[in-house]
Design a protein around this motif. Structure first.
Motif, short mmCIF file in Angstrom:
data_model
loop_
_atom_site.label_atom_id
_atom_site.label_comp_id
_atom_site.label_asym_id
_atom_site.label_seq_id
_atom_site.Cartn_x
_atom_site.Cartn_y
_atom_site.Cartn_z
N GLU A 150 0.83 -1.21 0.00
CA GLU A 150 0.00 0.00 0.00
C GLU A 150 0.87 1.25 0.00
O GLU A 150 0.56 2.24 -0.69
CB GLU A 150 -0.92 -0.01 1.22
N ALA A 200 0.93 4.33 -2.68
CA ALA A 200 0.63 5.69 -2.22
C ALA A 200 1.77 6.66 -2.52
O ALA A 200 1.54 7.88 -2.62
CB ALA A 200 0.35 5.67 -0.71
N THR A 201 2.98 6.17 -2.64
CA THR A 201 4.14 7.05 -2.87
C THR A 201 4.66 6.96 -4.30
O THR A 201 5.79 7.35 -4.58
CB THR A 201 5.28 6.67 -1.90
#
Length: 678
Positions: A290, A294-295
């Motif tokens: 995750e 997200a990055t």
């Protein structure tokens, strides 16, 4: 008798199908030299047990469970083929044919596997078994007698000539079992005397193999009450030098009881050796998956958050982030592959409060595939002893550094080492080899000998600047006091990180509160966050990242080359400091490690930026600032507690990226060909 003939026929069929008879014909050519006269002629034949079972199940069972009987069957077949086809005229009796059966594998069943951690060992059947383990000691290669010819001293006896009495080495036999002076003639019972000119010599090497879990005794993890005992392997002829100290191997061998009055030792005659690596779980946890999604918009955020949340059991988040990133990079980059190529990243930490950093490094050591914490009472590199198997040969034992092959060797605080030991560490780090000098007179040889072993691990060490070092150049802008560590030794460590808190009292208070909360509420999350990762998550992340194969992009390659050329020019002119080729290796290693930690397979220019910042800070601590002029906390210039902090960090790293490009454009020869002024 009919059963034996049937087995011999099956052996002929197998040799014909597998190409063994053709190989026999080729092998015989080398023995037809008129000047070549021996009592015994040695032949190696590769045997696949599965194929043999398909030809004849009884013969296959014999190969797997009665190796001496199977060898005698193949010996008879070889002798018959040699005489029938007139391949070697000098062979007169079957005893002159020495056949070695090299098994390709064993059935994958527990009955054919030996766990080196289980006891007792000596009660099992003396048949081929498979085992895996770590090499902790080796001897030099020496000679042994493969075979010898004996003649009867009674001239009237037919055994006074010819090749009636031939002694051949058997698994588990000592030298005295093959050659001695009290053998009797089978016909007249007279004494036999060896015909020395027909003696056949071979190479022999002894190896100590131990269960890989024995390293946990030297690891910084919780100590176990288990104790492990090594097994002695006999490597002969073509297997000599096939095992390297500190490496893991899978060995096929035949157990044997070696009689040396008054002792009886259990050892293994090696039949086949292959490099081996235990299987590791390479799955990435859901949390890190995750985080990766997200990055995805920033090439720097994944590694930053991973470092920010690392080691929260030891230190609060936001403290020592540069050190945590350095530890993760070293863990990810350190490995020794099957081709014995070494990838390492040494780390020297300069800090006053060494206790906290020692705990953080100890925690990180537990995540390495192989981590060894050097004990002051132990040997760091290698030690010598006399072989216990009666040969008097020198036995070379692995020290902490060799045992950590493919992993991390943690040295601890260098302030506790004497000058001669620090000099040894410096010499080994410069050459990446461990040399052992063997005194010939002491170990039964005519000449002295020096052996070298490749060093394939990363070193972690601490230096306390509060201890006096005697450095006279610490007034140069940017340099750091390194305590007892000489500048030359610091140079051999690729990466030097200084953990210096500007607000000493606040840092001490935060660490004190953190430690007290850990004691009062063990196991409870102290810092609730969107991103929380366990030690198991980090273990899986490091293991997966180590397996990634990466390649440099043109942008990263140009930045690394340009920075090296510019820095070399600037520092040589202004400081008289030579940037060695090792600096390029360090830059590439750091960039590759950051790329792997971010779970990418292509090294981007942004990875090279992190590598340049870490390297420049490291060189500055040792030799002073250069025209690049970056801040000491360049990699983590602001707090990462929220999204805004991550955004600020990205902007500052972008600015530093441009500063590095300007530095390269201004000082690197020919930089204008690949960097535009804009």
């Amino acid at each position: 008798m009919a059963d034996i003939l049937s087995l011999k026929e099956s052996a002929v069929v197998y040799l014909d199908r597998s190409g063994g008879l053709e190989k026999l014909t080729e092998d015989c050519k080398q023995f037809n030299d008129p000047q070549h006269a021996e009592a015994v002629y040695r032949f190696c034949v590769t045997v696949n047990p599965s194929d043999v079972i398909e030809v004849d199940p009884v013969l296959g069972d014999c190969v797997l469970h009665e190796p001496l009987r199977a060898t005698a069957l193949f010996q008879s077949v070889f002798f018959l083929a040699i005489k029938t086809l007139s391949l070697i005229e000098k062979i007169h009796t079957q005893s002159q044919v020495n056949v070695i059966l090299n098994l390709t594998h064993l059935p994958p069943f527990p009955e054919y596997t030996l766990d080196l951690g289980c006891f007792p060992r000596g009660r099992g059947p003396m048949r081929p078994i498979s085992m895996e383990g770590l090499v902790i000691a080796v001897t030099r290669v020496t000679k042994y007698t493969q075979g010898a010819r004996f003649l009867c001293i009674n001239d009237d006896c037919p055994c006074s000539t010819g090749f009636h009495h031939i002694r051949v080495h058997a698994p588990g036999a000592t030298e005295s079992a093959t050659v001695r002076n009290d053998f009797s003639c089978m016909i007249c019972n007279s004494q036999l005397k060896e015909d020395v000119k027909f003696r056949v010599l071979g190479d022999k090497q002894l190896v100590e193999l131990i269960h890989v879990k024995a390293l946990e005794v030297l690891n910084a993890r919780q100590q176990s009450s288990l104790r492990y005992q090594s097994v002695t392997l006999f490597l002969r002829d073509e297997l000599c030098n096939s095992m390297t100290i500190g490496r893991l191997y899978r060995v096929l061998g035949i157990p044997a009881h070696v009689h040396q009055w008054p002792n009886l030792t259990w050892s293994v005659e090696a039949n086949g050796v292959r490099p081996w690596e235990p299987e590791y779980l390479c799955n990435i946890s859901v949390g890190f998956q995750e985080l990766l999604r997200a990055t995805a918009s920033s090439p720097w955020r994944f590694s930053a958050i991973a470092a920010h949340g690392f080691g929260l059991d030891i230190a609060p988040p936001g403290s020592y982030d540069t050190l945590k990133l350095g530890l993760l990079l070293s863990l990810v980059q350190t490995r020794a592959d099957a081709e014995e190529a070494c990838h390492n990243l040494d780390l020297l930490v300069v800090a006053t409060d060494t206790l906290v950093f020692d705990r953080l490094m100890t925690y990180s050591l537990g995540l390495a595939r192989r981590g060894v914490r050097h004990q002051a009472s132990g040997e760091m590199f290698a030690s010598l002893s006399r072989d216990e198997h009666g040969t008097g040969n020198a036995n070379i034992h692995a020290g902490s550094a060799l045992l950590a092959t493919g992993g991390i060797c943690m040295l601890g605080d260098l302030g506790y080492y004497k000058k001669d030991k620090l000099d040894s560490i410096q010499s080994v780090l410069e050459s990446r080899t461990v040399s052992v000098f063997i005194l010939g007179k002491k170990y039964g040889e005519d000449a002295d000998q020096q052996l070298s072993f490749p060093l394939q691990c990363s070193f972690w060490a601490l230096a306390d600047p509060s201890q006096r070092s005697g450095r006279t150049d610490c007034t140069v802008l940017g340099t750091a006091e390194m305590g007892p560590v000489p500048l030359q030794l610091a140079d051999t460590f690729g990466l030097v990180i200084q953990c210096k808190d500007m607000l000493r009292e606040q840092a001490l208070l935060a660490q004190t509160v953190h430690t007290l909360q850990q004691s009062v509420q063990p196991g409870k999350p102290l810092y609730p966050s969107r991103w929380e990762f366990s030690s198991q998550d980090y273990q899986e992340l490091v293991t997966h990242a180590q397996t990634l194969k990466v390649e440099l992009s043109p942008g990263a390659e140009k930045m690394i080359h340009g920075y090296y050329m510019a820095s070399r020019r600037v520092r040589t002119l202004s400081q008289g400091v030579k940037m060695s080729v090792a600096s390029i290796k360090l830059l590439i290693s750091l960039a590759e490690a950051h790329c792997k930690l971010c779970l990418r397979t292509r090294v981007l220019e942004e990875d090279a930026v992190i590598a340049v910042l870490l390297c420049e800070n490291s060189v500055t601590l040792k030799h002073g600032a250069s025209a690049l002029m970056i801040p000491p906390d360049a990699v983590f210039p602001c707090d990462l507690g929220d999204e805004d902090g991550l955004h600020k960090r990205d902007k500052k790293l972008d600015k530093l990226h441009q500063n590095i490009l300007r530095f390269i454009y201004a000082y690197a020869p020919g930089a204008d060909t690949y960097i535009t002024e804009e």
